[in-house]
Enzyme design. Structure first.
Site, PDB file in Angstrom:
ATOM      1  N   ASP A  26     -11.348 -23.046   1.669  1.00 50.38           N
ATOM      2  CA  ASP A  26     -10.518 -24.056   2.330  1.00 50.38           C
ATOM      3  C   ASP A  26      -9.223 -23.340   2.735  1.00 50.38           C
ATOM      4  O   ASP A  26      -9.121 -22.105   2.631  1.00 50.38           O
ATOM      5  CB  ASP A  26     -10.289 -25.281   1.424  1.00 50.38           C
ATOM      6  CG  ASP A  26      -9.315 -25.029   0.276  1.00 50.38           C
ATOM      7  OD1 ASP A  26      -8.905 -23.860   0.065  1.00 50.38           O
ATOM      8  OD2 ASP A  26      -8.959 -25.989  -0.428  1.00 50.38           O
ATOM      9  N   CYS A  68     -10.557 -21.346  -2.949  1.00 45.07           N
ATOM     10  CA  CYS A  68      -9.646 -22.444  -2.617  1.00 45.07           C
ATOM     11  C   CYS A  68      -8.311 -22.082  -3.267  1.00 45.07           C
ATOM     12  O   CYS A  68      -8.099 -20.919  -3.616  1.00 45.07           O
ATOM     13  CB  CYS A  68     -10.190 -23.805  -3.053  1.00 45.07           C
ATOM     14  SG  CYS A  68     -10.307 -24.084  -4.829  1.00 45.07           S
ATOM     15  N   THR A  92      -6.949 -22.968  -6.218  1.00 43.43           N
ATOM     16  CA  THR A  92      -7.106 -22.606  -7.629  1.00 43.43           C
ATOM     17  C   THR A  92      -8.459 -21.966  -7.932  1.00 43.43           C
ATOM     18  O   THR A  92      -8.623 -21.370  -9.004  1.00 43.43           O
ATOM     19  CB  THR A  92      -7.027 -23.872  -8.509  1.00 43.43           C
ATOM     20  OG1 THR A  92      -8.056 -24.772  -8.076  1.00 43.43           O
ATOM     21  CG2 THR A  92      -5.665 -24.556  -8.403  1.00 43.43           C
ATOM     22  N   HIS A 107     -25.149 -12.943 -17.929  1.00 40.35           N
ATOM     23  CA  HIS A 107     -25.636 -13.982 -18.846  1.00 40.35           C
ATOM     24  C   HIS A 107     -25.965 -15.308 -18.173  1.00 40.35           C
ATOM     25  O   HIS A 107     -26.838 -16.029 -18.651  1.00 40.35           O
ATOM     26  CB  HIS A 107     -24.600 -14.238 -19.949  1.00 40.35           C
ATOM     27  CG  HIS A 107     -24.522 -13.114 -20.942  1.00 40.35           C
ATOM     28  ND1 HIS A 107     -23.761 -13.190 -22.095  1.00 40.35           N
ATOM     29  CD2 HIS A 107     -25.098 -11.888 -20.950  1.00 40.35           C
ATOM     30  CE1 HIS A 107     -23.890 -12.054 -22.777  1.00 40.35           C
ATOM     31  NE2 HIS A 107     -24.681 -11.243 -22.095  1.00 40.35           N
ATOM     32  N   HIS A 149     -31.253 -15.048 -22.085  1.00 41.34           N
ATOM     33  CA  HIS A 149     -30.367 -15.758 -21.161  1.00 41.34           C
ATOM     34  C   HIS A 149     -31.160 -16.562 -20.133  1.00 41.34           C
ATOM     35  O   HIS A 149     -30.672 -17.574 -19.635  1.00 41.34           O
ATOM     36  CB  HIS A 149     -29.414 -14.773 -20.480  1.00 41.34           C
ATOM     37  CG  HIS A 149     -28.582 -14.016 -21.464  1.00 41.34           C
ATOM     38  ND1 HIS A 149     -27.654 -14.625 -22.265  1.00 41.34           N
ATOM     39  CD2 HIS A 149     -28.595 -12.706 -21.808  1.00 41.34           C
ATOM     40  CE1 HIS A 149     -27.107 -13.724 -23.058  1.00 41.34           C
ATOM     41  NE2 HIS A 149     -27.660 -12.548 -22.806  1.00 41.34           N
TER      42      HIS A 149
HETATM   43  C1  RB5 Z   1      -5.586 -27.669  -1.565  1.00 42.49           C
HETATM   44  O1  RB5 Z   1      -4.223 -27.936  -1.481  1.00 42.49           O
HETATM   45  C2  RB5 Z   1      -5.987 -27.423  -3.004  1.00 42.49           C
HETATM   46  O2  RB5 Z   1      -5.969 -28.612  -3.707  1.00 42.49           O
HETATM   47  C3  RB5 Z   1      -7.337 -26.760  -3.072  1.00 42.49           C
HETATM   48  O3  RB5 Z   1      -7.307 -25.570  -2.373  1.00 42.49           O
HETATM   49  C4  RB5 Z   1      -7.856 -26.395  -4.454  1.00 42.49           C
HETATM   50  O4  RB5 Z   1      -6.873 -25.722  -5.167  1.00 42.49           O
HETATM   51  C5  RB5 Z   1      -8.483 -27.454  -5.222  1.00 42.49           C
HETATM   52  O5  RB5 Z   1      -8.982 -27.238  -6.332  1.00 42.49           O
END
Ligand code: RB5
Length: 145
Positions: A7, A64, A66, A97, A132
């Site tokens: 994203d 993304c 996080t 694993h 596994h």
């Molecule tokens: C987008 O702002 C953010 O929420 C997305 O990239 C991600 O971190 C969601 O888990």
């Protein structure tokens, strides 16, 4: 072939990983996004996962902000074992694993240098099988409950 997607929060990291894959001669397909404009990560996750379940891609990489949201979405797709990894040990052992088939990372968490190291170990480590395999089978059976 490796499927890669993100994203907007993971866009820059995805672009850095693409350069790294190109330098190594690793074939990939970029499923977007294609700019830093805001997009919702579940749809991006599905595009990459579909390439894997269709048999077009061996493994996938998703970024993304996080790494967490996009891994949650990927793990809702049948046949997908997505692992959100920000350290070398996890990226290696989730192949050994868990037979993870998608590596997820956070563009707001890891820098490109570490991310490319994680990509390398993830792409170049084979599943150990053995005991596994039984556990991975049990994980996948949960999809049908
Ligand atoms: C987008 O702002 C953010 O929420 C997305 O990239 C991600 O971190 C969601 O888990």
């Amino acid at each position: 072939m490796i499927a890669i997607g993100s994203d907007h929060g993971g866009f820059e990291l995805k672009e850095a990983i693409k350069k790294h894959l190109e330098a190594q001669g690793v074939a990939y397909k970029d499923l977007g996004c294609y700019s830093a404009e805001s997009v919702d990560y579940p749809a991006q996750a599905k595009k990459v996962c579909d390439e894997i379940t269709a048999g077009n891609a061996r493994l996938g990489i998703l970024c993304c902000g996080t790494g967490i949201g996009i891994s949650m979405a990927a793990n809702k797709c049948k046949g997908i074992r997505a692992a959100c990894c920000m350290d070398y040990f996890s990226a290696k052992y989730t192949r050994l694993h868990n037979d993870a088939n998608v590596l997820c990372m956070g563009g707001r968490v890891v820098g490109p240098g570490l991310a490319c190291e994680l990509v390398d170990v993830f792409l170049n480590t084979e599943f150990e099988g053995g005991r596994h395999q039984r556990r991975v089978d049990q994980v996948m059976a949960l999809e049908n409950e």
